[in-house]
Scaffold this motif. Structure first.
Motif, short mmCIF file in Angstrom:
data_model
loop_
_atom_site.label_atom_id
_atom_site.label_comp_id
_atom_site.label_asym_id
_atom_site.label_seq_id
_atom_site.Cartn_x
_atom_site.Cartn_y
_atom_site.Cartn_z
N GLU A 54 0.82 -1.21 0.00
CA GLU A 54 0.00 0.00 0.00
C GLU A 54 0.86 1.26 0.00
O GLU A 54 0.51 2.26 -0.63
N LEU A 55 1.98 1.23 0.71
CA LEU A 55 2.82 2.42 0.88
C LEU A 55 3.76 2.69 -0.28
O LEU A 55 4.17 3.83 -0.50
N ASP A 56 4.16 1.66 -1.01
CA ASP A 56 5.17 1.83 -2.05
C ASP A 56 4.53 2.30 -3.35
O ASP A 56 3.82 1.57 -4.02
N THR A 57 4.81 3.55 -3.70
CA THR A 57 4.31 4.12 -4.95
C THR A 57 5.43 4.22 -5.99
O THR A 57 5.29 4.94 -6.96
N GLY A 58 6.52 3.51 -5.74
CA GLY A 58 7.62 3.49 -6.69
C GLY A 58 8.96 3.89 -6.11
O GLY A 58 10.00 3.56 -6.67
N ASP A 59 8.94 4.62 -4.99
CA ASP A 59 10.19 5.07 -4.37
C ASP A 59 10.64 4.18 -3.22
O ASP A 59 11.64 4.47 -2.57
N GLY A 60 9.89 3.13 -2.96
CA GLY A 60 10.25 2.21 -1.89
C GLY A 60 9.64 2.58 -0.56
O GLY A 60 8.90 3.56 -0.44
N VAL A 61 9.96 1.76 0.44
CA VAL A 61 9.43 1.94 1.79
C VAL A 61 10.59 1.89 2.77
O VAL A 61 11.46 1.02 2.68
#
Length: 130
Positions: A54-61
């Motif tokens: 849910e949190l990763d929009t492409g830049d990682g977590v």
């Protein structure tokens, strides 16, 4: 923007986010996951993986965990084999507050990690010592 997942034993992670919200507000792409008494490591893994996705929009977590070698840390490490996750141990409230106040879309994972390490260390001191 780098997502931030606070992962701890007990409900500490939830309370870090609640306290940060009370003091400085809330920020998108931040969440918590807590390993609770009686919960199996596999159950915790499933919850944590859902949050990471849910949190990763492409830049990682970036996972902020309480104890090196504990279940939250080990779970995040396991997930880092298949997801873009970095892990910082020893999470404290000033680190979480920094993520709310200073983390930006332009900040890279490396920049965020360096800033949080410095911020977390700077906030540990003996108060009032002359």
């Amino acid at each position: 923007m780098v997502g931030v997942l606070v992962a701890t034993h007990g409900r500490l992670a939830e309370e870090f986010l609640n306290s940060a919200a009370m003091l400085v507000g809330e920020k998108e792409q931040m969440s918590s996951v807590c390993v609770l008494p009686g919960q199996s490591p596999e159950e915790f893994l499933e919850l944590a993986e859902k949050k990471v996705e849910e949190l990763d929009t492409g830049d990682g977590v970036l996972a902020l965990v309480d104890i090196a070698g504990g279940t939250p840390n080990n779970t995040m490490f396991r997930l880092s084999m298949t997801h873009k996750i970095r892990i910082l141990t020893g999470v404290n409230l000033p680190m979480v507050m920094y993520c709310v106040m200073e983390r930006s879309d332009e900040m890279t994972m490396e920049e965020l990690i360096e800033a949080l390490l410095e911020n977390g260390r700077n906030e540990i001191s003996e108060f009032g010592k002359r």
